[in-house]
Write an enzyme that holds these catalytic residues in place. Structure first.
Site, PDB file in Angstrom:
ATOM      1  N   ARG A   1       0.855  -1.182   0.000  1.00 48.20           N
ATOM      2  CA  ARG A   1       0.000   0.000   0.000  1.00 48.20           C
ATOM      3  C   ARG A   1       0.894   1.236   0.000  1.00 48.20           C
ATOM      4  O   ARG A   1       1.500   1.579   1.007  1.00 48.20           O
ATOM      5  CB  ARG A   1      -0.921  -0.011   1.227  1.00 48.20           C
ATOM      6  CG  ARG A   1      -1.629   1.311   1.452  1.00 48.20           C
ATOM      7  CD  ARG A   1      -2.757   1.198   2.447  1.00 48.20           C
ATOM      8  NE  ARG A   1      -2.403   0.643   3.743  1.00 48.20           N
ATOM      9  CZ  ARG A   1      -1.830   1.318   4.733  1.00 48.20           C
ATOM     10  NH1 ARG A   1      -1.481   2.570   4.583  1.00 48.20           N
ATOM     11  NH2 ARG A   1      -1.589   0.714   5.883  1.00 48.20           N
TER      12      ARG A   1
ATOM     13  N   HIS B   1      -3.906   4.115   4.580  1.00 46.43           N
ATOM     14  CA  HIS B   1      -4.979   3.124   4.626  1.00 46.43           C
ATOM     15  C   HIS B   1      -6.273   3.746   4.109  1.00 46.43           C
ATOM     16  O   HIS B   1      -6.976   3.171   3.279  1.00 46.43           O
ATOM     17  CB  HIS B   1      -5.164   2.627   6.054  1.00 46.43           C
ATOM     18  CG  HIS B   1      -6.327   1.706   6.233  1.00 46.43           C
ATOM     19  ND1 HIS B   1      -6.336   0.431   5.738  1.00 46.43           N
ATOM     20  CD2 HIS B   1      -7.524   1.888   6.833  1.00 46.43           C
ATOM     21  CE1 HIS B   1      -7.494  -0.141   6.019  1.00 46.43           C
ATOM     22  NE2 HIS B   1      -8.244   0.723   6.683  1.00 46.43           N
TER      23      HIS B   1
ATOM     24  N   TYR C   1       3.779   5.270  11.459  1.00 46.31           N
ATOM     25  CA  TYR C   1       4.056   3.876  11.820  1.00 46.31           C
ATOM     26  C   TYR C   1       4.930   3.111  10.831  1.00 46.31           C
ATOM     27  O   TYR C   1       5.215   1.945  11.050  1.00 46.31           O
ATOM     28  CB  TYR C   1       2.741   3.108  12.020  1.00 46.31           C
ATOM     29  CG  TYR C   1       1.774   3.154  10.848  1.00 46.31           C
ATOM     30  CD1 TYR C   1       1.941   2.328   9.733  1.00 46.31           C
ATOM     31  CD2 TYR C   1       0.686   4.026  10.844  1.00 46.31           C
ATOM     32  CE1 TYR C   1       1.061   2.369   8.668  1.00 46.31           C
ATOM     33  CE2 TYR C   1      -0.206   4.066   9.777  1.00 46.31           C
ATOM     34  CZ  TYR C   1      -0.013   3.238   8.694  1.00 46.31           C
ATOM     35  OH  TYR C   1      -0.877   3.283   7.628  1.00 46.31           O
TER      36      TYR C   1
END
Length: 386
Positions: free
Chosen positions: A278, A282, A291
């Site tokens: 990705r 998200h 993160y």
């Protein structure tokens, strides 16, 4: 065709999330990141499914990915401008979706999550219809049975049960149609997915479970969810699993065709794990710089699915500059059409939420409707008092 920028600071990665060498993927790959066509012995079973692919079909796959990415980028921009409430980008996952989507027959049935914009494109769903739900003006915007493409599913993993049940029905009908269910690596930990694997195996359902492992379930890396590669989970249920290079559109096309052929011939379910990445957030409410490391994203940019197919088309003389220039013009036209369509969407009926709550009506609903009507009228009164 650019990926979202990230903040300059280095994000922290929580302890214990370093990638383990033991889980390094051994996957089916037919097109390298450098755009070179490969035919390894291990891939022979899959290579035959794209052995006779034509230059025109290759250009078609490239066009699909480019236009899907352009649509996705426009949707992200629209959300940033306040035109959509939320958007789940597919950036970086175009090959997995277009490759698998183009492997399907018209009579096959698709059960998506909420990120399968490329599969929707392959099924002929108008991309503007995908945006109504994210704008809050409808609950889907298309008839699932018109394209054999179900409405987007927000509840994580639940569509795999729907797909399994539908596939069991297909088998009882005696047709040779197949069903495919899409989900992500995060959904693979849901109980609904485990139940789907059990039922599909026991009843030999003609279903393909297509997991797009983009390695991050929001902020949780895959190794926080499993000690083995995801495709190996199928072994415990008694059906095959295969890991494919999710950034290789040819490999995704070939492996999905193979899995669908198994389903049609009565051999039951298959788990396909498309190992991809990705590239963006998200959803547009997420900040991936909190993160994951930026150098991880940069490394995956070098494996870009669109770039590798373009390199192959150019090296094989299957496309010239005229083709790419024409596609760029078409891409911009698509962006304008999507933008204009979203801004022209009518507001929903504010009182529709009170309909069909009870079959015969209810006093409490009537009371709530009246209270809401008074609330709405207060805005008109305030405007009139100015």
């Amino acid at each position: 065709m650019t990926v979202e920028s990230t903040a300059a600071r280095k994000p922290r990665r929580s302890a214990g999330t370093k990638k383990s060498p033991s889980t390094k993927p051994e996957l089916v790959q037919l097109l390298t990141p450098e755009g070179k066509r490969v035919k390894h012995a291990d891939n022979a079973v899959y290579d035959k499914y794209v052995a006779d692919i034509t230059p025109d079909e290759l250009r078609g796959l490239y066009r699909d990915m480019v236009l899907t990415r352009r649509f996705d980028a426009e949707a992200t921009s629209l959300q940033r401008q306040g035109e959509l409430g939320l958007w789940a980008s597919l950036l970086g996952q175009e090959a997995a979706q277009i490759g698998s989507g183009r492997a399907l027959r018209d009579d096959d049935y698709v059960f998506p999550t909420y990120r399968e914009h490329g599969v929707a494109w392959c099924r002929g769903v108008d991309p503007t219809n995908l945006l109504g739900m994210f704008r809050g003006v409808n609950n889907g915007g298309w008839d699932p049975n018109s394209n054999n493409f179900q409405l987007y599913t927000i509840v994580i993993g639940s569509q795999t049960l729907h797909a399994t049940g539908y596939a069991m029905g297909v088998a009882k009908d005696g047709t040779d149609s197949a069903v495919i269910a899409y989900f992500g690596d995060g959904a693979s930990s849901q109980g609904d997915v485990a139940e789907s694997f059990t039922f599909s195996a026991v009843y030999n359902a003609p279903v393909v479970f297509f997991c797009q492992n983009n390695q991050w379930a929001i902020s949780e890396p895959t190794e926080k969810q499993t000690r083995v590669p995801l495709y190996q989970r199928a072994q415990g249920y008694g059906f095959p699993g295969v890991r494919v290079d999710g950034n290789d559109v040819l490999a995704c096309l070939a492996v999905t065709k193979w899995a669908l052929e198994r389903a049609r011939s009565g051999e039951g379910p298959t788990l396909v794990e498309a190992y991809t990445y990705r590239m963006g957030a998200h959803t547009t409410s997420d900040d991936p710089t909190r993160y994951r490391h930026d150098d991880e994203r940069v490394a995956w940019e070098a494996k870009d699915p669109i770039l590798r197919l373009r390199q192959y088309l150019e090296s094989a003389n299957h496309a010239d500059e005229g083709f790419f220039a024409e596609l760029e013009t078409e891409s911009e036209a698509l962006g304008r059409r999507v933008r204009e369509a979203v801004r022209a969407m009518p507001d929903p009926d504010h009182f529709a939420i009170f309909e069909n709550v009870y079959a015969d009506g209810h006093a409490l609903v009537d009371e709530e409707r009246a209270q809401f009507a008074a609330y709405q009228a207060s805005f008109a009164d305030a405007e009139g008092g100015k």
